[in-house]
Write a protein that holds these residues in place. Sequence first.
Motif, PDB file in Angstrom:
ATOM      1  N   GLY A  67       0.823  -1.107  -0.132  1.00 55.44           N
ATOM      2  CA  GLY A  67      -0.106   0.066   0.247  1.00 55.44           C
ATOM      3  C   GLY A  67       0.633   1.206   0.102  1.00 55.44           C
ATOM      4  O   GLY A  67       0.494   2.513  -0.021  1.00 55.44           O
ATOM      5  N   VAL A  68       2.047   1.282  -0.235  1.00 56.09           N
ATOM      6  CA  VAL A  68       2.890   2.136   0.112  1.00 56.09           C
ATOM      7  C   VAL A  68       2.981   3.032  -1.404  1.00 56.09           C
ATOM      8  O   VAL A  68       3.321   2.350  -2.264  1.00 56.09           O
ATOM      9  CB  VAL A  68       4.369   1.909   0.471  1.00 56.09           C
ATOM     10  CG1 VAL A  68       5.171   3.101   0.515  1.00 56.09           C
ATOM     11  CG2 VAL A  68       4.386   1.563   1.950  1.00 56.09           C
ATOM     12  N   SER A  69       2.841   4.424  -1.452  1.00 58.44           N
ATOM     13  CA  SER A  69       3.116   4.986  -2.585  1.00 58.44           C
ATOM     14  C   SER A  69       4.255   6.030  -2.497  1.00 58.44           C
ATOM     15  O   SER A  69       4.781   6.091  -1.503  1.00 58.44           O
ATOM     16  CB  SER A  69       1.724   5.987  -3.088  1.00 58.44           C
ATOM     17  OG  SER A  69       1.688   6.745  -1.933  1.00 58.44           O
ATOM     18  N   ILE A  70       4.821   6.266  -3.744  1.00 53.36           N
ATOM     19  CA  ILE A  70       5.926   7.034  -3.838  1.00 53.36           C
ATOM     20  C   ILE A  70       5.611   8.555  -4.026  1.00 53.36           C
ATOM     21  O   ILE A  70       5.106   9.027  -4.977  1.00 53.36           O
ATOM     22  CB  ILE A  70       7.042   6.497  -4.830  1.00 53.36           C
ATOM     23  CG1 ILE A  70       7.447   5.158  -4.633  1.00 53.36           C
ATOM     24  CG2 ILE A  70       8.264   7.450  -4.776  1.00 53.36           C
ATOM     25  CD1 ILE A  70       8.130   4.555  -5.711  1.00 53.36           C
ATOM     26  N   THR A  71       5.996   9.409  -2.942  1.00 48.51           N
ATOM     27  CA  THR A  71       6.009  10.833  -3.017  1.00 48.51           C
ATOM     28  C   THR A  71       7.113  11.341  -3.075  1.00 48.51           C
ATOM     29  O   THR A  71       7.946  10.962  -2.175  1.00 48.51           O
ATOM     30  CB  THR A  71       4.838  11.154  -2.238  1.00 48.51           C
ATOM     31  OG1 THR A  71       5.297  10.997  -0.850  1.00 48.51           O
ATOM     32  CG2 THR A  71       3.432  10.492  -2.272  1.00 48.51           C
ATOM     33  N   TYR A  72       7.372  12.551  -3.620  1.00 45.19           N
ATOM     34  CA  TYR A  72       8.520  13.440  -3.544  1.00 45.19           C
ATOM     35  C   TYR A  72       8.262  14.750  -2.892  1.00 45.19           C
ATOM     36  O   TYR A  72       6.970  15.360  -3.541  1.00 45.19           O
ATOM     37  CB  TYR A  72       9.075  13.560  -4.918  1.00 45.19           C
ATOM     38  CG  TYR A  72       9.604  12.277  -5.233  1.00 45.19           C
ATOM     39  CD1 TYR A  72      10.941  11.706  -5.048  1.00 45.19           C
ATOM     40  CD2 TYR A  72       8.956  11.443  -6.154  1.00 45.19           C
ATOM     41  CE1 TYR A  72      11.157  10.606  -5.550  1.00 45.19           C
ATOM     42  CE2 TYR A  72       9.310  10.275  -6.749  1.00 45.19           C
ATOM     43  CZ  TYR A  72      10.476   9.903  -6.431  1.00 45.19           C
ATOM     44  OH  TYR A  72      11.014   8.760  -6.923  1.00 45.19           O
ATOM     45  N   CYS A  73       8.889  15.343  -2.078  1.00 44.12           N
ATOM     46  CA  CYS A  73       8.575  16.569  -1.454  1.00 44.12           C
ATOM     47  C   CYS A  73       9.235  17.701  -2.351  1.00 44.12           C
ATOM     48  O   CYS A  73      10.233  17.515  -2.762  1.00 44.12           O
ATOM     49  CB  CYS A  73       9.150  16.674  -0.051  1.00 44.12           C
ATOM     50  SG  CYS A  73       8.177  15.589   0.908  1.00 44.12           S
TER      51      CYS A  73
END
Length: 73
Positions: A67-73
């Motif tokens: 369920g982990v998604s990849i997000t970038y800040c």
Amino acid sequence: MDTDEFRASGREMVDYVADYLETIDKRTPFPSVLPGYLRELIPDEAPLNGESWEEVKKDIDRVIMPGVSITYC
């Protein structure tokens, strides 16, 4: 778990996260599961006795990571 085991488990988890970050470019940016998938995979109530660290690690891979998604800040 005594303090030495706790330290070793903590180091192991830091390595797990570092390995994840090193391979993040090879991962899909969105989860491969549908919203709510987690509810069916976890018990309705907390267990009376804890699990071993080995079982917890298996649950991280089997239950959490899909369920982990990849997000970038």
